[in-house]
Design a protein around this motif. Structure first.
Motif, short mmCIF file in Angstrom:
data_model
loop_
_atom_site.label_atom_id
_atom_site.label_comp_id
_atom_site.label_asym_id
_atom_site.label_seq_id
_atom_site.Cartn_x
_atom_site.Cartn_y
_atom_site.Cartn_z
N ARG A 263 0.75 -1.41 0.16
CA ARG A 263 0.08 0.24 0.09
C ARG A 263 1.12 1.30 0.26
O ARG A 263 0.16 2.23 -0.71
N ALA A 264 2.15 1.17 0.79
CA ALA A 264 3.02 2.08 0.56
C ALA A 264 3.31 2.31 -0.63
O ALA A 264 3.88 3.63 -1.05
N LEU A 265 4.11 1.49 -1.39
CA LEU A 265 4.52 1.45 -2.61
C LEU A 265 3.67 1.93 -3.17
O LEU A 265 3.61 2.87 -4.36
N PHE A 266 2.44 1.70 -3.48
CA PHE A 266 1.25 2.02 -4.10
C PHE A 266 0.94 3.28 -4.19
O PHE A 266 0.86 3.94 -4.90
N GLY A 267 1.34 3.84 -3.21
CA GLY A 267 0.50 5.52 -2.64
C GLY A 267 2.12 5.64 -3.10
O GLY A 267 1.57 7.54 -3.68
N ALA A 268 2.88 5.84 -3.10
CA ALA A 268 4.38 6.25 -3.78
C ALA A 268 4.23 6.58 -5.24
O ALA A 268 5.53 7.36 -5.80
N GLY A 269 3.45 5.62 -5.77
CA GLY A 269 3.33 5.72 -6.99
C GLY A 269 4.13 4.59 -7.64
O GLY A 269 4.56 4.43 -9.16
N LEU A 270 4.69 3.78 -6.78
CA LEU A 270 4.96 2.52 -7.14
C LEU A 270 3.98 1.25 -7.96
O LEU A 270 4.11 0.18 -6.82
N VAL A 271 3.55 1.51 -8.78
CA VAL A 271 2.39 0.61 -8.68
C VAL A 271 2.52 -0.55 -9.23
O VAL A 271 2.26 -2.21 -8.84
N VAL B 268 -4.61 -2.04 -6.85
CA VAL B 268 -3.69 -1.96 -7.60
C VAL B 268 -3.97 -2.41 -8.78
O VAL B 268 -3.85 -1.34 -9.87
N ARG B 269 -4.75 -3.34 -8.94
CA ARG B 269 -4.67 -3.71 -10.47
C ARG B 269 -5.66 -2.31 -11.24
O ARG B 269 -6.04 -2.41 -12.35
N ARG B 270 -7.05 -2.43 -10.75
CA ARG B 270 -8.20 -1.15 -10.51
C ARG B 270 -7.54 0.40 -11.03
O ARG B 270 -8.09 0.59 -12.14
N ALA B 271 -6.55 0.24 -10.67
CA ALA B 271 -5.62 2.22 -10.36
C ALA B 271 -5.21 1.60 -11.87
O ALA B 271 -4.98 2.37 -12.59
N GLY B 272 -4.72 0.61 -12.50
CA GLY B 272 -3.52 -0.15 -13.51
C GLY B 272 -3.96 -0.41 -14.31
O GLY B 272 -3.96 -0.65 -15.88
N GLU B 273 -6.01 0.03 -14.05
CA GLU B 273 -6.44 -0.30 -15.92
C GLU B 273 -6.93 -1.74 -16.39
O GLU B 273 -7.33 -1.67 -17.33
N ASN B 274 -6.10 -2.34 -15.23
CA ASN B 274 -6.57 -4.35 -15.37
C ASN B 274 -7.98 -4.48 -14.79
O ASN B 274 -7.72 -4.72 -13.65
N THR B 275 -8.57 -3.98 -15.58
CA THR B 275 -10.45 -4.05 -14.95
C THR B 275 -10.91 -6.02 -14.73
O THR B 275 -11.16 -5.67 -13.80
N GLY B 276 -9.79 -6.35 -15.74
CA GLY B 276 -10.44 -8.23 -15.54
C GLY B 276 -9.96 -8.92 -14.04
O GLY B 276 -10.51 -9.52 -13.35
N GLY B 277 -8.76 -8.30 -14.27
CA GLY B 277 -7.88 -9.11 -12.99
C GLY B 277 -8.80 -8.30 -11.75
O GLY B 277 -8.12 -8.59 -10.62
N ALA B 278 -8.15 -7.11 -12.31
CA ALA B 278 -9.39 -6.51 -10.71
C ALA B 278 -10.78 -7.02 -10.20
O ALA B 278 -10.91 -7.65 -9.19
N ALA B 279 -11.21 -7.12 -10.99
CA ALA B 279 -12.25 -8.12 -10.85
C ALA B 279 -12.81 -9.01 -10.65
O ALA B 279 -13.61 -9.19 -9.46
N ASP B 280 -11.58 -10.09 -11.17
CA ASP B 280 -11.72 -11.42 -10.58
C ASP B 280 -10.81 -11.62 -8.96
O ASP B 280 -11.24 -11.85 -7.49
N ASP B 281 -9.78 -10.84 -8.58
CA ASP B 281 -9.50 -10.67 -7.69
C ASP B 281 -10.76 -9.87 -6.31
O ASP B 281 -10.17 -9.88 -4.98
N PHE B 282 -11.27 -9.28 -6.46
CA PHE B 282 -12.39 -8.36 -5.62
C PHE B 282 -13.62 -9.70 -5.46
O PHE B 282 -13.72 -9.58 -4.34
N LEU B 283 -13.95 -10.38 -6.65
CA LEU B 283 -15.32 -11.51 -6.94
C LEU B 283 -14.29 -12.95 -5.30
O LEU B 283 -15.50 -12.26 -4.39
N GLU C 152 -17.37 -1.94 -14.40
CA GLU C 152 -16.18 -1.44 -15.25
C GLU C 152 -15.71 -2.43 -16.20
O GLU C 152 -15.43 -2.70 -17.41
N ALA C 153 -15.68 -4.31 -16.07
CA ALA C 153 -15.27 -5.07 -16.78
C ALA C 153 -16.19 -6.22 -17.20
O ALA C 153 -16.09 -6.53 -17.79
N GLY C 154 -17.88 -5.39 -17.35
CA GLY C 154 -18.59 -5.70 -18.32
C GLY C 154 -18.99 -7.66 -17.36
O GLY C 154 -19.79 -8.24 -17.78
N ARG C 155 -19.01 -7.44 -15.88
CA ARG C 155 -19.80 -8.14 -15.71
C ARG C 155 -20.62 -7.93 -14.22
O ARG C 155 -20.71 -8.28 -13.67
N SER C 156 -22.18 -7.50 -14.91
CA SER C 156 -23.35 -7.34 -13.83
C SER C 156 -23.57 -8.22 -13.25
O SER C 156 -23.58 -8.04 -12.45
#
Length: 211
Positions: A40-48, A75-90, A113-117
């Motif tokens: 989280r600290a790395l992400f906050g510092a911009g090291l996505v 982190v994935r959602r911020a990096g526009e990896n919508t599919g990976g973010a959706a998988d992890d959230f689920l 956002e990932a088209g998975r209503s």
């Protein structure tokens, strides 16, 4: 050290937060929690990318741990990896015993956002089973059902909310609106009438008079 790290995160002191989390792990703190904190600290510092790589190792080590999955999802959602973010959230939210409503809504938005209503609605239903119907979750679920052309299912969700608050003007009005959508104008009429009765200001009480 963990408490210090959490404060540093809130203050956006990324280097200090990462150092404190590393100290926490060194003194016997939970390794997964510490590494998630460093990420989280790395992400906050911009090291996505570095943050995601660290979280990959956390998830690989503890595949059923929701903490690493939720952090990686963000982190994935911020990096526009919508599919990976959706998988992890689920996976992360479903594995939680009592997910916070705000987190459920965040996860639902990621699914949309990932088209998975459909997955978003699965999250809403899973949350309802664990924490009961929550307005902040059910309202977007109702709108999703309507957008998918399933007004009857949306109506059932509204009725679930009305079981908790039978005289809630918003739920009653929404029920009437959906009934009209499906061509049941007559059935909607008493619902609207009930709303009017509820929102009509009551007369001010008469002043007491001494007899």
């Amino acid at each position: 050290y963990s408490r210090q790290a959490a404060i540093f995160l809130l203050q956006e002191q990324w280097d200090e937060a990462a150092t404190a989390y590393l100290h926490a792990a060194a003194f016997g703190g939970d390794r997964d929690a510490a590494e998630v904190g460093v990420a989280r600290a790395l992400f906050g510092a911009g090291l996505v990318g570095t943050a995601e790589t660290l979280l990959d190792s956390v998830v690989h080590r503890s595949p059923g741990g929701w903490m690493g999955l939720i952090a990686r999802a963000r982190v994935r959602r911020a990096g526009e990896n919508t599919g990976g973010a959706a998988d992890d959230f689920l996976t992360g939210v479903v594995s939680m015993k009592r997910p916070e409503p705000g987190l459920v809504v965040e996860a639902m938005n990621a699914q949309v956002e990932a088209g998975r209503s459909e997955n978003a609605l699965k999250l809403a239903d899973a949350a309802a089973e664990k924490i009961g119907p929550v307005v902040s979750i059910e309202l977007p679920a109702i709108e999703l059902e309507r957008s998918l052309g399933r007004p009857q299912v949306a109506l059932a969700r509204v009725d679930r909310l009305l079981l908790q608050a039978p005289k809630h003007e918003l739920w009653l009005a929404l029920r009437g609106e959906i009934l009209e959508e499906v061509g049941h104008a007559e059935a909607a009429r008493p619902t609207y009438e009930a709303v009017l009765l509820l929102i009509t200001p009551r007369p001010e009480p008469e002043r007491q008079r001494r007899g």
